[in-house]
Scaffold this motif. Structure first.
Motif, short mmCIF file in Angstrom:
data_model
loop_
_atom_site.label_atom_id
_atom_site.label_comp_id
_atom_site.label_asym_id
_atom_site.label_seq_id
_atom_site.Cartn_x
_atom_site.Cartn_y
_atom_site.Cartn_z
N VAL A 277 0.81 -1.23 0.00
CA VAL A 277 0.00 0.00 0.00
C VAL A 277 0.84 1.29 0.00
O VAL A 277 0.55 2.22 -0.75
CB VAL A 277 -1.01 -0.03 1.16
CG1 VAL A 277 -1.60 1.35 1.43
CG2 VAL A 277 -2.14 -1.01 0.84
N ALA B 39 -4.96 5.09 -5.49
CA ALA B 39 -5.76 3.88 -5.53
C ALA B 39 -7.18 4.25 -5.94
O ALA B 39 -7.86 4.99 -5.24
CB ALA B 39 -5.76 3.17 -4.18
N MET C 77 -11.32 0.24 1.92
CA MET C 77 -9.90 0.28 1.58
C MET C 77 -9.08 0.92 2.70
O MET C 77 -7.94 0.52 2.94
CB MET C 77 -9.71 1.00 0.25
CG MET C 77 -10.25 0.18 -0.92
SD MET C 77 -10.35 1.09 -2.47
CE MET C 77 -8.64 1.32 -2.87
N ARG C 78 -9.64 1.89 3.38
CA ARG C 78 -8.95 2.47 4.54
C ARG C 78 -8.85 1.45 5.68
O ARG C 78 -7.79 1.25 6.26
CB ARG C 78 -9.68 3.72 5.03
CG ARG C 78 -9.48 4.95 4.17
CD ARG C 78 -10.03 6.20 4.85
NE ARG C 78 -11.48 6.19 4.90
CZ ARG C 78 -12.26 6.77 3.99
NH1 ARG C 78 -11.73 7.43 2.98
NH2 ARG C 78 -13.56 6.72 4.10
N TYR D 226 -5.01 2.11 3.37
CA TYR D 226 -4.82 3.22 2.43
C TYR D 226 -5.06 4.54 3.16
O TYR D 226 -5.96 4.65 4.00
CB TYR D 226 -5.78 3.12 1.25
CG TYR D 226 -5.36 2.16 0.18
CD1 TYR D 226 -4.31 2.46 -0.67
CD2 TYR D 226 -6.04 0.95 -0.02
CE1 TYR D 226 -3.93 1.57 -1.68
CE2 TYR D 226 -5.67 0.07 -1.03
CZ TYR D 226 -4.62 0.38 -1.84
OH TYR D 226 -4.25 -0.48 -2.84
N ASP D 227 -4.30 5.54 2.81
CA ASP D 227 -4.48 6.88 3.34
C ASP D 227 -5.51 7.63 2.49
O ASP D 227 -5.63 7.39 1.29
CB ASP D 227 -3.13 7.63 3.30
CG ASP D 227 -3.22 8.99 3.95
OD1 ASP D 227 -3.53 9.95 3.23
OD2 ASP D 227 -2.98 9.08 5.16
N GLN E 141 -4.54 8.93 -0.85
CA GLN E 141 -4.27 7.99 -1.93
C GLN E 141 -5.53 7.62 -2.71
O GLN E 141 -5.43 7.11 -3.82
CB GLN E 141 -3.68 6.69 -1.36
CG GLN E 141 -2.28 6.80 -0.79
CD GLN E 141 -1.88 5.50 -0.12
OE1 GLN E 141 -2.35 5.20 0.98
NE2 GLN E 141 -1.02 4.73 -0.76
N LEU E 142 -6.69 7.86 -2.13
CA LEU E 142 -7.92 7.24 -2.63
C LEU E 142 -8.71 8.11 -3.59
O LEU E 142 -8.78 9.33 -3.44
CB LEU E 142 -8.81 6.86 -1.45
CG LEU E 142 -8.26 5.78 -0.52
CD1 LEU E 142 -9.16 5.63 0.70
CD2 LEU E 142 -8.11 4.46 -1.25
#
Length: 202
Positions: free
Chosen positions: A136, A142, A153-154, A159-160, A163-164
């Motif tokens: 990740v 992402a 996803m977090r 994931y930060d 990033q999303l």
């Protein structure tokens, strides 16, 4: 093609499905001068790889085999091609060369790594979840195909927020369905469109 594109898509799916349809949209929208395909020759994926090549896209093939061999071959490919941007297609959370493609790409100095997570709700599975969490931090962006997956996803993979991105799945507009224009094969057309049963599946 004198110079290969700077942006590539990686697919190592076991077969061609909806996620590969998504890749077709990306490839066609960008065009062969801007985007190319690197794919693992899994038996079920080879016909789709062949079709993309026949359509005029630059395609590099990675032989199928054990995971470690795929990692090594992909590392060699990254060093040889030196893409500036790599898009890793992930039909499931542990696809993308067992989820480690972002790490390998960054190790070989790929500038930007983008992943599309089609099904993150499957969650982390056993030891694969550990590899996923290692990968990740190597991801620049992402993408997921629905907003509801952002929290998954977090929570599941770490994931930060930065990033999303959520880009909902879409299909081409087929236009009006009827005798003048249709996206259906002739043998599926109703004899009388006015009384035909219409079915929508989501």
């Amino acid at each position: 093609m004198d110079r290969p594109p700077v942006a590539w898509i990686l697919s190592d799916a076991p077969y061609a499905g909806g996620a590969e349809r998504y890749l077709e949209f990306l490839l066609r929208a960008a065009g062969p001068e801007r985007l190319a395909l690197v794919a693992v020759e899994n038996p079920g994926l080879v016909p789709w790889i062949d079709s993309m090549e026949a359509e005029g896209f630059l395609v590099d093939r990675i032989p199928a085999g054990p995971t470690l061999a795929r990692w090594w071959r992909f590392l060699g490919w990254c060093r040889r091609r030196k893409p500036q941007l790599l898009h890793v297609n992930m039909p499931g959370p542990n696809d993308g060369l067992f989820a480690m493609a972002p790490v390998i790409a960054k190790f070989t100095s790929v500038d930007r790594v983008v992943v599309t997570e089609h099904l993150p709700s499957v969650g982390a599975i056993g030891r694969r979840g550990v590899l996923k969490q290692l990968a990740v931090p190597a991801v620049d962006r992402a993408i997921t195909v629905c907003h509801a997956h952002l929290e998954v996803m977090r929570r599941e993979f770490g994931y930060d927020e930065r990033q999303l991105a959520a880009i909902p799945n879409a299909i081409d507009d087929p236009g009006p369905i009827g005798p003048q224009r249709t996206s259906l094969p002739a043998d599926l057309l109703p004899d009388d469109p006015a009384t035909a049963l219409r079915v929508v599946q989501v």
